[in-house]
Design a protein around this motif. Structure first.
Motif, PDB file in Angstrom:
ATOM      1  N   PRO A 288      38.568  27.788  16.964  1.00 51.13           N
ATOM      2  CA  PRO A 288      38.803  26.449  16.652  1.00 51.13           C
ATOM      3  C   PRO A 288      38.963  25.915  15.050  1.00 51.13           C
ATOM      4  CG  PRO A 288      36.473  26.856  16.923  1.00 51.13           C
ATOM      5  CD  PRO A 288      37.255  27.877  17.403  1.00 51.13           C
ATOM      6  N   THR A 289      39.884  25.135  14.867  1.00 48.45           N
ATOM      7  CA  THR A 289      40.040  24.807  13.468  1.00 48.45           C
ATOM      8  C   THR A 289      39.149  23.776  12.944  1.00 48.45           C
ATOM      9  OG1 THR A 289      41.924  23.275  14.173  1.00 48.45           O
ATOM     10  CG2 THR A 289      42.602  25.522  13.345  1.00 48.45           C
ATOM     11  N   ALA A 290      38.585  22.899  14.096  1.00 48.88           N
ATOM     12  CA  ALA A 290      37.389  21.836  13.891  1.00 48.88           C
ATOM     13  C   ALA A 290      36.957  21.480  15.183  1.00 48.88           C
ATOM     14  CB  ALA A 290      38.362  20.393  13.580  1.00 48.88           C
ATOM     15  N   LEU A 291      35.683  21.150  15.051  1.00 46.37           N
ATOM     16  CA  LEU A 291      34.679  20.825  16.200  1.00 46.37           C
ATOM     17  C   LEU A 291      34.490  19.464  15.843  1.00 46.37           C
ATOM     18  CD1 LEU A 291      31.889  23.706  15.839  1.00 46.37           C
ATOM     19  CD2 LEU A 291      34.014  23.818  17.515  1.00 46.37           C
ATOM     20  N   VAL A 292      34.680  18.882  17.314  1.00 47.95           N
ATOM     21  CA  VAL A 292      34.821  17.457  17.345  1.00 47.95           C
ATOM     22  C   VAL A 292      33.100  17.119  17.801  1.00 47.95           C
ATOM     23  CG1 VAL A 292      35.619  15.372  18.286  1.00 47.95           C
ATOM     24  CG2 VAL A 292      37.187  17.136  17.607  1.00 47.95           C
ATOM     25  N   ASN A 293      32.449  16.625  16.953  1.00 51.52           N
ATOM     26  CA  ASN A 293      30.922  16.388  17.395  1.00 51.52           C
ATOM     27  C   ASN A 293      30.698  15.069  18.108  1.00 51.52           C
ATOM     28  OD1 ASN A 293      28.299  16.242  17.257  1.00 51.52           O
ATOM     29  ND2 ASN A 293      28.120  15.611  15.374  1.00 51.52           N
ATOM     30  N   LEU A 294      30.260  15.133  19.306  1.00 50.43           N
ATOM     31  CA  LEU A 294      30.367  14.009  20.362  1.00 50.43           C
ATOM     32  C   LEU A 294      28.797  13.686  20.310  1.00 50.43           C
ATOM     33  CD1 LEU A 294      32.119  15.850  23.536  1.00 50.43           C
ATOM     34  CD2 LEU A 294      33.146  14.235  21.354  1.00 50.43           C
ATOM     35  N   LYS A 295      27.826  14.350  19.564  1.00 53.40           N
ATOM     36  CA  LYS A 295      26.565  13.971  19.726  1.00 53.40           C
ATOM     37  C   LYS A 295      26.386  12.515  19.537  1.00 53.40           C
ATOM     38  CE  LYS A 295      24.801  18.332  18.693  1.00 53.40           C
ATOM     39  NZ  LYS A 295      23.932  19.507  17.847  1.00 53.40           N
ATOM     40  N   GLY A 296      26.839  11.767  18.654  1.00 56.87           N
ATOM     41  CA  GLY A 296      26.575  10.264  18.205  1.00 56.87           C
ATOM     42  C   GLY A 296      27.331   9.611  19.038  1.00 56.87           C
ATOM     43  N   LEU A 297      27.927   9.773  20.249  1.00 55.40           N
ATOM     44  CA  LEU A 297      28.644   8.832  21.020  1.00 55.40           C
ATOM     45  C   LEU A 297      27.629   8.414  21.955  1.00 55.40           C
ATOM     46  CD1 LEU A 297      32.072  10.475  21.305  1.00 55.40           C
ATOM     47  CD2 LEU A 297      31.446   8.772  19.776  1.00 55.40           C
ATOM     48  N   LYS A 298      27.093   6.946  22.122  1.00 53.21           N
ATOM     49  CA  LYS A 298      26.063   6.754  22.932  1.00 53.21           C
ATOM     50  C   LYS A 298      26.638   6.671  24.400  1.00 53.21           C
ATOM     51  CE  LYS A 298      23.358   4.220  19.341  1.00 53.21           C
ATOM     52  NZ  LYS A 298      22.947   2.943  19.089  1.00 53.21           N
ATOM     53  N   GLU A 299      28.017   6.301  24.599  1.00 51.97           N
ATOM     54  CA  GLU A 299      28.534   6.152  25.913  1.00 51.97           C
ATOM     55  C   GLU A 299      28.417   7.496  26.723  1.00 51.97           C
ATOM     56  OE1 GLU A 299      31.950   4.679  23.225  1.00 51.97           O
ATOM     57  OE2 GLU A 299      30.151   6.008  22.656  1.00 51.97           O
ATOM     58  N   LEU A 300      28.060   8.639  26.162  1.00 54.16           N
ATOM     59  CA  LEU A 300      28.033   9.921  26.624  1.00 54.16           C
ATOM     60  C   LEU A 300      26.454  10.196  27.089  1.00 54.16           C
ATOM     61  CD1 LEU A 300      30.522  12.062  24.734  1.00 54.16           C
ATOM     62  CD2 LEU A 300      30.963  10.528  26.488  1.00 54.16           C
ATOM     63  N   GLY A 301      25.604   9.517  26.713  1.00 54.38           N
ATOM     64  CA  GLY A 301      24.421   9.834  27.010  1.00 54.38           C
ATOM     65  C   GLY A 301      23.423   9.293  28.053  1.00 54.38           C
ATOM     66  N   GLY A 302      22.040   9.377  28.239  1.00 55.87           N
ATOM     67  CA  GLY A 302      21.568   8.736  29.171  1.00 55.87           C
ATOM     68  C   GLY A 302      21.403   9.317  30.723  1.00 55.87           C
ATOM     69  N   ILE A 303      20.258   8.784  31.504  1.00 59.61           N
ATOM     70  CA  ILE A 303      20.345   8.979  32.689  1.00 59.61           C
ATOM     71  C   ILE A 303      19.859   7.852  33.159  1.00 59.61           C
ATOM     72  CG2 ILE A 303      18.723  10.364  34.320  1.00 59.61           C
ATOM     73  CD1 ILE A 303      18.356  12.618  32.682  1.00 59.61           C
ATOM     74  N   GLU A 304      20.295   7.401  34.327  1.00 61.11           N
ATOM     75  CA  GLU A 304      19.996   6.197  35.052  1.00 61.11           C
ATOM     76  C   GLU A 304      20.035   6.157  36.465  1.00 61.11           C
ATOM     77  OE1 GLU A 304      21.713   1.377  35.280  1.00 61.11           O
ATOM     78  OE2 GLU A 304      22.756   3.165  34.232  1.00 61.11           O
ATOM     79  N   VAL A 305      19.017   5.633  37.256  1.00 58.74           N
ATOM     80  CA  VAL A 305      19.157   5.677  38.808  1.00 58.74           C
ATOM     81  C   VAL A 305      19.209   4.267  38.865  1.00 58.74           C
ATOM     82  CG1 VAL A 305      18.039   5.972  40.829  1.00 58.74           C
ATOM     83  CG2 VAL A 305      17.632   7.560  39.011  1.00 58.74           C
ATOM     84  N   ARG A 306      20.489   3.789  39.445  1.00 62.62           N
ATOM     85  CA  ARG A 306      20.768   1.794  39.475  1.00 62.62           C
ATOM     86  C   ARG A 306      20.160   1.646  40.792  1.00 62.62           C
ATOM     87  NH1 ARG A 306      27.014   3.783  37.746  1.00 62.62           N
ATOM     88  NH2 ARG A 306      26.755   3.639  35.504  1.00 62.62           N
TER      89      ARG A 306
END
Length: 330
Positions: free
Chosen positions: A44-62
């Protein structure tokens, strides 16, 4: 390892645009991408850090009973979540079998299902195998102890994910966001065989990101279980794994529906409709579990060094069925 930069995007749209550029690779837990970089499989020439994207986190039992797993949800969180353990048992068990506690605290749901094959030819920087654009799968005439016994050809890798078979057994789907917008795909159809393209393992397109995995609500009559066999109990990828989901009529021992999905035996998580058919419509006992195990492996085509996986797979499938049914397994 070549020099690279780390870019932290402000939002999901920015992350997608970055990942559409050549040489830009997603970085989440980082377990596999760093291994691939050190082995010069990825440069890779660049790593795109996804850790700060809140849309990608969480666990939910609806409230509907549906389970949402963010792609950045930690495997340790999945394994320890009380509602997942109670209602989506196979998923919690599979997450709890991944690697070591340290890696489960770092590794993510998305990273586990997207990890690349552990084939030693693919991971060897000096071997230009079929998966890296060459013209030969060296496992065919070489060392193939850990390779595919089902669905192989022209490459004979096995899918390394612990979590994917359990998610498929529970009918999960993935939400994917990319330059063309959002789409949803059944996880069973997300993974692709080498006959489609030997250089890839899934249907992700340039710039696309798996944002979440959705598992539909299951009736209270459904029980599930994940089981694997491996050489080292401390830290190892499975030799064979299986996830079972059974729906039995309340108050009866008759199987109304079944899902049987094996891991580490094929280039994709391998669902067996033959085993499912053998389980449906009759009383569940050891003889039916044995018949399902035989059906699951009837099309196995072992290579020179991995016929032992057929035997192990039959035992693991039978034991998993017996366990989820609450029967004693020999």
């Amino acid at each position: 390892m070549n020099r690279f930069e780390v870019i932290t995007p402000a939002d999901l749209a920015s992350a997608s645009r970055l990942l559409a550029q050549d040489g830009h690779v997603a970085f989440a837990g980082g377990v596999d991408v760093l291994d691939l970089s050190k082995q010069n499989v990825e440069s890779p020439t660049a790593l795109v850090n996804l850790k700060g994207l809140k849309e990608l986190g969480g666990i939910e039992v609806r409230p509907s009973g549906e389970l949402r797993l963010g792609a950045m949800a930690k495997l340790s969180e999945v394994a320890e979540h009380p509602a997942i353990r109670a209602r989506f048992t196979a998923i919690a068990e599979a997450a709890g079998e991944v690697a070591t506690p340290q890696i489960r605290n770092l590794g993510t749901v998305g990273g586990n299902i997207l990890q690349r094959p552990r084939c030693w030819y693919f991971r060897n920087p000096d071997v230009n195998c079929l998966k890296k654009g060459g013209d030969t799968c060296y496992a065919i005439s070489g060392l193939n102890r850990y390779h595919a016994i089902l669905g192989g050809g022209p490459a004979f890798i096995v899918h390394p994910s612990n979590l994917a078979p359990a998610l498929i057994a529970m009918r999960a789907s993935a939400t994917i966001v990319g330059p063309a917008g959002e789409r949803t795909v059944e996880l069973e159809k997300f993974f692709t065989l080498p006959t489609v393209d030997p250089k890839r393992e899934n249907s992700l397109k340039s710039g696309e990101i798996v944002t979440e995995v959705i598992v539909p609500a299951s009736p209270s009559s459904v029980r599930s279980h994940y089981l694997e066999a491996r050489e080292k109990q401390s830290f190892d990828w499975p030799l064979v794994s299986v996830a079972i989901a059974l729906d039995r009529a309340p108050g009866a021992n008759t199987v109304r529906d079944a899902r049987v999905v094996m891991g580490a035996v094929a280039p994709v998580p391998w669902r067996s409709p033959e085993a499912e058919a053998a389980l449906k419509g009759g009383p569940l006992d050891e003889s039916r579990a044995r018949a399902a195990a035989e059906a699951a492996l009837k099309d196995a085509r072992p290579m020179s060094d991995n016929a032992y996986k057929v035997v192990i797979a039959k035992v693991i499938v039978r034991r998993a069925i017996m366990s989820v049914a609450g029967l004693e397994a020999a």
